[in-house]
Design a protein around this motif. Structure first.
Motif, PDB file in Angstrom:
ATOM      1  N   ILE A 147       0.872  -1.183   0.000  1.00 41.33           N
ATOM      2  CA  ILE A 147       0.000   0.000   0.000  1.00 41.33           C
ATOM      3  C   ILE A 147       0.902   1.224   0.000  1.00 41.33           C
ATOM      4  O   ILE A 147       1.721   1.406   0.907  1.00 41.33           O
ATOM      5  N   THR A 162       0.469   1.617 -10.504  1.00 39.02           N
ATOM      6  CA  THR A 162      -0.094   0.413 -11.115  1.00 39.02           C
ATOM      7  C   THR A 162       0.472  -0.878 -10.529  1.00 39.02           C
ATOM      8  O   THR A 162      -0.163  -1.932 -10.623  1.00 39.02           O
ATOM      9  N   SER A 164       1.486  -1.184  -7.206  1.00 39.30           N
ATOM     10  CA  SER A 164       1.098  -1.371  -5.798  1.00 39.30           C
ATOM     11  C   SER A 164      -0.268  -2.034  -5.733  1.00 39.30           C
ATOM     12  O   SER A 164      -1.052  -1.984  -6.690  1.00 39.30           O
ATOM     13  N   GLN A 165      -0.540  -2.668  -4.606  1.00 42.75           N
ATOM     14  CA  GLN A 165      -1.841  -3.324  -4.447  1.00 42.75           C
ATOM     15  C   GLN A 165      -2.956  -2.283  -4.335  1.00 42.75           C
ATOM     16  O   GLN A 165      -4.049  -2.454  -4.860  1.00 42.75           O
ATOM     17  N   SER A 166      -2.692  -1.168  -3.620  1.00 46.63           N
ATOM     18  CA  SER A 166      -3.657  -0.083  -3.484  1.00 46.63           C
ATOM     19  C   SER A 166      -2.939   1.141  -2.939  1.00 46.63           C
ATOM     20  O   SER A 166      -1.762   1.082  -2.563  1.00 46.63           O
ATOM     21  N   GLU A 264     -11.075   9.562  -8.384  1.00 51.28           N
ATOM     22  CA  GLU A 264     -10.940   8.286  -7.691  1.00 51.28           C
ATOM     23  C   GLU A 264     -11.013   8.506  -6.176  1.00 51.28           C
ATOM     24  O   GLU A 264     -10.475   9.491  -5.651  1.00 51.28           O
ATOM     25  N   VAL A 266      -9.781   7.564  -2.640  1.00 54.82           N
ATOM     26  CA  VAL A 266      -8.635   6.948  -1.972  1.00 54.82           C
ATOM     27  C   VAL A 266      -8.929   6.912  -0.479  1.00 54.82           C
ATOM     28  O   VAL A 266      -9.120   7.960   0.142  1.00 54.82           O
ATOM     29  N   TRP A 267      -8.939   5.723   0.095  1.00 60.10           N
ATOM     30  CA  TRP A 267      -9.278   5.564   1.505  1.00 60.10           C
ATOM     31  C   TRP A 267      -8.057   5.810   2.381  1.00 60.10           C
ATOM     32  O   TRP A 267      -6.917   5.679   1.943  1.00 60.10           O
ATOM     33  N   VAL A 272      -7.459   1.025   4.708  1.00 58.30           N
ATOM     34  CA  VAL A 272      -6.981   0.070   3.695  1.00 58.30           C
ATOM     35  C   VAL A 272      -6.318  -1.127   4.374  1.00 58.30           C
ATOM     36  O   VAL A 272      -6.514  -2.285   3.969  1.00 58.30           O
ATOM     37  N   ARG A 276      -7.717  -5.013   4.231  1.00 56.95           N
ATOM     38  CA  ARG A 276      -6.881  -6.148   3.827  1.00 56.95           C
ATOM     39  C   ARG A 276      -7.062  -7.315   4.790  1.00 56.95           C
ATOM     40  O   ARG A 276      -7.135  -8.477   4.380  1.00 56.95           O
ATOM     41  N   ASP A 283     -14.630  -0.694  -2.650  1.00 53.56           N
ATOM     42  CA  ASP A 283     -15.180  -0.151  -3.896  1.00 53.56           C
ATOM     43  C   ASP A 283     -16.699  -0.015  -3.835  1.00 53.56           C
ATOM     44  O   ASP A 283     -17.282   0.755  -4.605  1.00 53.56           O
TER      45      ASP A 283
END
Length: 756
Positions: A147, A162, A164-166, A264, A266-267, A272, A276, A283
């Protein structure tokens, strides 16, 4: 317990004060917010002393001074000065992945690519090199659980975003006092089309995408350093024409239009991390800001409801400090060393501390601007990166801080205000103040307990300082300025003419009819018999003594003054005995008329047994006079001997203590009662009317030592005390001045009645 009724003015004072406090609360002044935050911070620190259960899989890796030295020394197989190339962070990911960490969150902004960094040698072949940024991206792609930090102002390179996982938002929300108490659940990041970003990067145009204005049919891009702007036409779907940027040379198969930007969500990084762990679907979150909640769903009916305000902010439960034993923590160099050993095949004895852990990578460098510290409820210098694992812990443990809503706070203020008004009005000032202080302390204690136990934030400042303290002070001030002034006036009128119990009852009364009323009252007249004869005889004896001893004028005046003082002392002694009997039985002492006492029962306070109380007072008065005469008779024997000695010495004799008798008349009937006179002169609470005159006439009928009552008083005795009435002796009817018809009268035989 007899409750004291409220006065209309007191109710208005209480309502006005409470309404004013509520209005001030609604205006939401920053000063009062800061005071409330201070009480909140105290509760947060108090909660630290009572640790609640926490998640067991939270961890952080710290970059410290020792880490800088270790990398700079070359002991890890590479040697870099600070700032490190991205490959160092890639190797950290490599080791945490080998330990099967569940997630790795970097509280570090990687805002741009750094092609100037030393490449990474991927094998023994010296030519097998990879760019440092590419190596970092490769490790993120392999691990699939990294993250990366971002903020609304930060645009991450596509290479990092792109792979990274999030992404996780690490921006903080400051209150007006500079403290961090809350975070924003999510932020909205605008991703512009690459052509717009290229336009912004071109020095020739220098457009400012952060201040772009979106209008229904165009996008206005201001140019930095000038007042000029560039306008790009768009349609209703914010699509622009590619031809506006590259002309008519569109590649084959490319659509002529594209979206200018995409927003977008973003949390926050802590959310996040928790998502996980719990598998929450960010989403498809249900965001209901008007009702103050965000609902997150996960597998197996897992659900988390985050309490937020209308800006999506929520309070942080600062439960886990960096030194908390429930957190796994190591400096980064230990993991980098293990990575070196693992790559060389030396895996024996390697630790596996981060298996299934949610790991946050943070800077902990003293005196370095990379270490983000700030004021929180815990301390003025709190490591702000700790917010990530505290937010994650709240969501995992489903334990959130909830603040009482405004309607709840107002209802609480009204309830406490009404309770304060009731206590203040019912008790005396000192007891009321003590009671309110205890209530305030109890409320504060409850507020602390509820926060520690349930993480529920009850307001303190407005309920305690406003609804309770100010309300209490307002009512006490009203009582001191208005009510107690009236009480002092009542005391000044009645304190010497009625018993203390009657005065207290008057002060408790809601309203006194002092201006005039018609009531059934029993009146008492008592006259000292023989006093006039006694004074005449004493006057004659003194005159003869002065003449015989040929006193001059000064000596004569002195002798007569001394005798007058002794005479007045005698009459006061008798009158005091009667007055004591009146007050003992709750009567109102009206006045002294020479050697006569006037009193009445049934006003200013009601007494259904006023006639009986008056007769008992008359009986006690006769007994008091009888006892006084007995004592004076004994003293007179000694006085005769003393006088013989005084005469022989040429001194004037003292008057003998002759016994005096008391004649009492009592009557009951309807009379006028009220204050007569004025505050500026003489003010007297008295009764008047025909029945008063009759009582006075009956006192004249009574001989010394006799109590004479009217038929009306006798009828009251029949109802109130039949035994006493049966002992009364009817006398011959009498005719008195001012009354045409004859009056039936009775004698109360006080001397034969048993003493109670």
């Amino acid at each position: 317990m007899k409750l004291k009724p409220f006065q209309r003015t007191a109710i208005l004072v209480a309502l006005f004060t409470l309404a004013l406090i509520c209005i001030i609360r609604l205006l939401n002044f920053d000063f009062f917010d800061r005071l409330e935050w201070m009480t909140y911070d105290l509760r947060v620190r108090a909660a630290q002393k009572f640790p609640a259960p926490a998640a067991t899989n939270l961890a952080f890796v710290s970059i410290e001074e020792s880490s800088i030295k270790a990398v700079a020394s070359g002991s890890l197989g590479y040697q870099f000065d600070f700032y490190w190339p991205r490959q160092v962070y890639g190797r950290l990911i490599e080791e945490l992945s080998a330990q099967n960490a569940k997630a790795v969150a970097f509280d570090i902004l990687f805002g741009d690519l750094r092609p100037d960094q030393p490449p990474v040698q991927m094998s023994d072949n010296p030519t097998d090199l990879m760019e440092s940024d590419d190596f970092f991206a490769l490790q993120m792609r392999r691990d699939s659980n990294v993250i990366l930090a971002t903020t609304p102002e930060t645009v991450l390179p596509e290479l990092f975003a792109t792979n990274s996982q999030s992404l996780g938002d690490i921006s903080s929300v400051k209150d007006s006092d500079g403290a961090f108490r809350r975070v924003q659940a999510f932020c909205t990041v605008r991703r512009w089309h690459p052509l717009f970003e290229k336009l912004a990067a071109d020095p020739e145009f220098g457009v400012d995408l952060n201040n772009a204005r979106i209008e229904p049919d165009k996008i206005i891009l201001p140019q930095t350093g000038t007042t000029n702007s560039i306008e790009i036409p768009i349609d209703a779907g914010t699509n622009f024409s590619l031809a506006d940027f590259i002309g008519d040379k569109l590649p084959a198969g490319v659509a002529p239009k594209a979206r200018a930007f995409a927003d977008e969500r973003v949390w926050h990084m802590g959310i996040v991390l928790a998502a996980r762990q719990l598998g929450l679907d960010l989403d498809h979150a249900e965001i209901d800001l008007p009702h103050g909640k965000i609902v997150l769903h996960g597998p197996n009916d897992v659900e988390r409801v985050i309490p937020v305000d209308q800006n999506a902010n929520f309070l942080v439960d600062w439960q886990l400090k960096p030194d908390d034993s429930r957190l796994t923590h190591v400096p980064i160099e230990r993991l980098l060393w293990q990575d070196k050993l693992r790559l060389s095949g030396k895996t024996n004895g390697l630790r596996d501390d981060f298996r299934d852990k949610l790991v946050t990578v943070i800077y902990v460098l003293q005196g370095n601007n990379l270490t983000d510290e700030g004021a929180t409820p815990l301390d003025k210098h709190t490591l702000l990166a700790s917010v990530h694992w505290n937010v994650a812990n709240s969501i995992i443990m489903n334990r959130f801080i909830r603040r009482a809503s405004l309607p709840v706070e107002l209802a609480l203020m009204i309830f406490l205000g009404v309770l304060t008004a009731f206590v203040t009005w019912q008790l005396r000032a000192f007891l009321a103040s003590t009671g309110i202080l205890l209530l305030m302390a109890a409320y504060v204690a409850v507020a602390f307990f509820i926060f520690i136990e349930y993480r529920y934030w009850l307001p303190v400042i407005f309920p305690v300082l406003g609804a309770m303290l100010i309300e209490h002070v307002s009512l006490v001030t009203y009582r001191v300025v208005f009510e107690e002034r009236e009480q002092r006036r009542v005391k000044s009128v009645f304190s010497k003419i009625v018993s203390p119990d009657v005065v207290n009852e008057l002060l408790r009364a809601k309203k006194l009819s002092l201006g005039g009323a018609r009531r059934e009252i029993t009146v008492f007249f008592a006259d000292v018999r023989g006093f006039t004869t006694l004074t005449d005889e004493m006057q004659q004896q003194m005159t003869e003594f002065v003449t015989q001893n040929k006193f001059d004028t000064a000596a004569s005046e002195k002798y007569f003054d001394e005798s007058a003082g002794e005479t007045l002392e005698t009459v006061n002694l008798y009158l005091a005995a009667v007055a004591d009997a009146v007050k003992k039985h709750g009567g109102t002492l009206d006045k002294y008329i020479g050697d006569c006492v006037m009193a009445f029962w049934g006003a200013p306070t009601n007494n259904e047994r006023h006639a009986l109380a008056c007769v008992h007072a008359a009986i006690d008065a006769q007994r008091a006079i009888h006892e006084l005469n007995r004592k004076r008779a004994g003293e007179s024997s000694s006085l005769e001997i003393e006088n013989s000695i005084r005469v022989a010495a040429g001194l004037p004799p003292k008057p003998l203590l002759r016994p005096l008798q008391l004649g009492i008349g009592v009557n009951t009937g309807l009379m006028n009662v009220g204050l007569m006179g004025s505050d500026a002169h003489i003010l007297n609470y008295t009764v008047f009317g025909r029945e008063v005159n009759l009582a006075s006439r009956l006192e004249g009928v009574a001989s010394g030592g006799q109590i004479v009552i009217s038929r009306a008083t006798y009828n009251h005795l029949l109802r109130a005390d039949p035994m006493l009435a049966s002992l009364c002796v009817e006398m011959s009817p009498v005719t008195v001045k001012g009354i045409r018809e004859t009056v039936r009268v009775y004698e109360v035989p006080w001397s034969v009645l048993p003493v109670k």
